[in-house]
Every structure is written in C-alpha cells, then in structure tokens.
Enzyme design. Structure first.
Site, PDB file in Angstrom:
ATOM      1  CG  HIS A  72      -1.931  -1.614   1.806  1.00 25.94           C
ATOM      2  ND1 HIS A  72      -0.750  -2.169   2.257  1.00 25.94           N
ATOM      3  CD2 HIS A  72      -2.849  -1.890   0.581  1.00 25.94           C
ATOM      4  CE1 HIS A  72      -2.589  -2.683   2.155  1.00 25.94           C
ATOM      5  NE2 HIS A  72      -3.327  -2.994   0.946  1.00 25.94           N
ATOM      6  CB  CYS A  94       0.819  -1.717  -5.684  1.00 25.88           C
ATOM      7  SG  CYS A  94       0.692  -2.443  -7.377  1.00 25.88           S
ATOM      8  CG  HIS A 122      -6.962   1.605   2.371  1.00 28.47           C
ATOM      9  ND1 HIS A 122      -5.745   1.074   1.768  1.00 28.47           N
ATOM     10  CD2 HIS A 122      -7.796   0.114   2.399  1.00 28.47           C
ATOM     11  CE1 HIS A 122      -5.677   0.569   0.763  1.00 28.47           C
ATOM     12  NE2 HIS A 122      -6.460  -0.063   1.379  1.00 28.47           N
ATOM     13  CD  GLU A 124      -4.009   2.193  -3.079  1.00 28.78           C
ATOM     14  OE1 GLU A 124      -4.347   3.252  -4.039  1.00 28.78           O
ATOM     15  OE2 GLU A 124      -3.884   1.115  -2.812  1.00 28.78           O
ATOM     16  CB  THR A 159      -4.254   1.561  -6.713  1.00 32.85           C
ATOM     17  OG1 THR A 159      -4.413   0.465  -5.546  1.00 32.85           O
ATOM     18  CG2 THR A 159      -3.750   1.940  -7.382  1.00 32.85           C
ATOM     19  CB  CYS A 187      -4.385  -0.694 -10.535  1.00 31.36           C
ATOM     20  SG  CYS A 187      -4.469  -2.500 -10.015  1.00 31.36           S
ATOM     21  CB  SER A 215      -8.851  -7.240   1.372  1.00 36.02           C
ATOM     22  OG  SER A 215      -8.560  -6.664   0.216  1.00 36.02           O
ATOM     23  CB  SER A 259      -5.284  -8.947  -1.352  1.00 36.17           C
ATOM     24  OG  SER A 259      -6.330  -8.568  -1.022  1.00 36.17           O
TER      25      SER A 259
END
Length: 279
Positions: A72, A94, A122, A124, A159, A187, A215, A259
């Site tokens: 993340h 990533c 989060h 990220e 993402t 992504c 997740s 994941s």
C-alpha cells in the site's frame, strides 16, 4: 455443484511482487518485519509469519534487521526514518500505487488543490496524502465534497476504487471549477476484476467472493456482485461457507480480490463443488 470462476480473479501483479520480495528477504536476512500487514489477506500474512516475517505496528517495534514496506506504500518520511535508524529497507510498494503517489506529488507541486477519491483510513490513501504534501480533500463519494473549493482542482484516486465513483466525483466538480486535471490511477487489475465479477454475478445462481474481510478491493467486488445478484457472499476461507447459501442453486460463481492467493481460491472452489446441486 457446478462452479464458474470469473475470467479475472485473484492475486494481482503488485501483490504477487510484494509477497515474493518479502519471502526473498526472509530467505537471506536475519530479522525481517513488515510495517503493517504486507497485504490485506490474513491467511497470506499468517503464512509469512510462519516463514519468520513479523508484522510491526511502527518502526519503534523494529530494533534491527530488514523492514519491508507493504504494497500500500507509506509516507516517504517513514522510509527516510527507517534508513536513518540503520534498518535495511525493502520497498514493496505496488507500482500502481507508486504511480498514484507521483500524480499526487505533481498535482500539489503544480498548485492544484488535490482531491483524493478513496477511504481516508486506508493505508494507501494515507500514503497518497503524504505525497500530496499532507494537504488534500479525501472523499469516498461525490456527496462528501465540501461546499467551497478551489477553482483549480487536481484529482487522484485510490487504485482499488470503482471507475463509476471517480466519474461521479469528477462530474460534481466540473461545474465548480475553472480547471480540473484528473489522474485515473485505478489499476488495470482492479478494473478487470470488477468488470468480470459483475458479468459473472448476473449469470449464476449464487456467487462467492473470496478474500480478506479487511480488503478494500475484495469488499468492493462483493458490493459490485451484490448489486447484480443478491445471493452474494464474501468469505476468506472454505470454512465460512454455509450449505444453505446454495439451496435451489445449480451453478455457483467464484471471484476473488487482488490480494487472494490461488491456493485460497482453490480451497473454496473444491468445497463448493462438493455441495450437491439442486435440479
């Protein structure tokens, strides 16, 4: 029970890369720790722990050895601090997340008021915010946008968000700004998984989404599937399956978050296939 698996499902390149980097670090280093869970999959994290990769809540918990930066990403100041403490740093961020970091930094440097589409809590998003200089508006949906905003806005997106959410935020901003620059940093793996999950959900009697309950991308897959098929169930492992979910069903669908390792998916598939189908 017949099982149909989504065309795109399971572990993505960024997650696979992070797992590989952590395993390699464990093979060659003494003490190895990840800064927070490497990925949002408790079973995969537990498997790493068995290989000697500990999970640390902060740098203060890592006295020496190697620290692996999770997929993340983090505030760049965290990496600098780790290096200053003499720790070996393995950056498993990533590449798609890194692209979001770059976009956020460039938008901020160019003087745009940055809007981040994503979940404020989060990890990220926390990393994206840090690369934006700590100054940004974070929204999960268009209705979260503040009433007053700059007339020059830059948008970057977590993402694993849905493209529909990004569109709604941008549509809301268009009449309120003189200039908008949008970085679509969703992504490709996320987009493919969401599209194929939606397609499959409309074709089967019941659909099971496999992946960590913590997740974000797996949770969104479940939301997408549930919008097309109310008989949607999110599980981490086969042990969570319940036979009554498949009553009056002959075909079950399976998809999985980015994941979710293949072994975990195959375990769920095998358990579903053992359930008698109703004709």
């Amino acid at each position: 029970m017949k099982v149909v698996v989504a065309r795109h499902a399971g572990v993505c390149y960024g997650v696979e890369r992070a797992l590989k980097m952590a395993r390699e670090a464990a093979d060659v280093s003494g003490q190895v720790s990840t800064l927070g869970p490497l990925i949002h999959n408790p079973q995969a994290v537990a498997a790493l722990t068995e290989r000697g990769v500990a999970v640390a809540g902060s740098l203060d918990e890592i006295a020496h050895g190697t620290v692996v930066i999770r997929s993340h990403g983090v505030d760049p100041a965290v990496i600098a601090e780790a290096e200053s403490r003499g720790l070996d740093v393995v950056d498993a961020t990533c590449p798609f997340v890194r692209a979001a970091h770059t976009c956020a930094a460039e938008l901020a440097a160019a003087g745009y008021a940055v809007v981040i589409v994503g979940e404020s809590d989060h990890p990220e998003v926390e990393g994206i915010l840090a690369h934006a200089g700590g100054e940004a508006v974070i929204v999960e949906r268009a209705s979260d946008l503040p009433a007053r905003m700059s007339r020059r806005i830059g948008v970057v997106v977590q993402t694993t968000q849905q493209i529909a959410t990004l569109r709604q935020v941008v549509d809301e901003l268009l009449p309120r700004a003189n200039e908008i620059r949008v970085c679509n940093t969703i992504c490709s793996a996320t987009a493919k998984r969401q599209t194929s999950a939606a397609e499959l959900a409309g074709e089967v009697d019941v659909i099971v989404v496999v992946g960590g309950h913590n997740s974000g991308n797996t949770t969104r897959l479940a939301e997408i599937c549930r919008a097309r098929n109310p008989r949607t169930h999110h599980v981490e492992t086969a042990e969570e399956l319940r036979a009554e979910w498949f009553a009056n069903a002959s075909v079950a669908g399976v998809t999985a978050g980015a994941s979710t390792p293949d072994q975990q998916i195959q375990g769920v598939i095998a358990a579903i296939e053992s359930i008698p189908a109703d004709e």
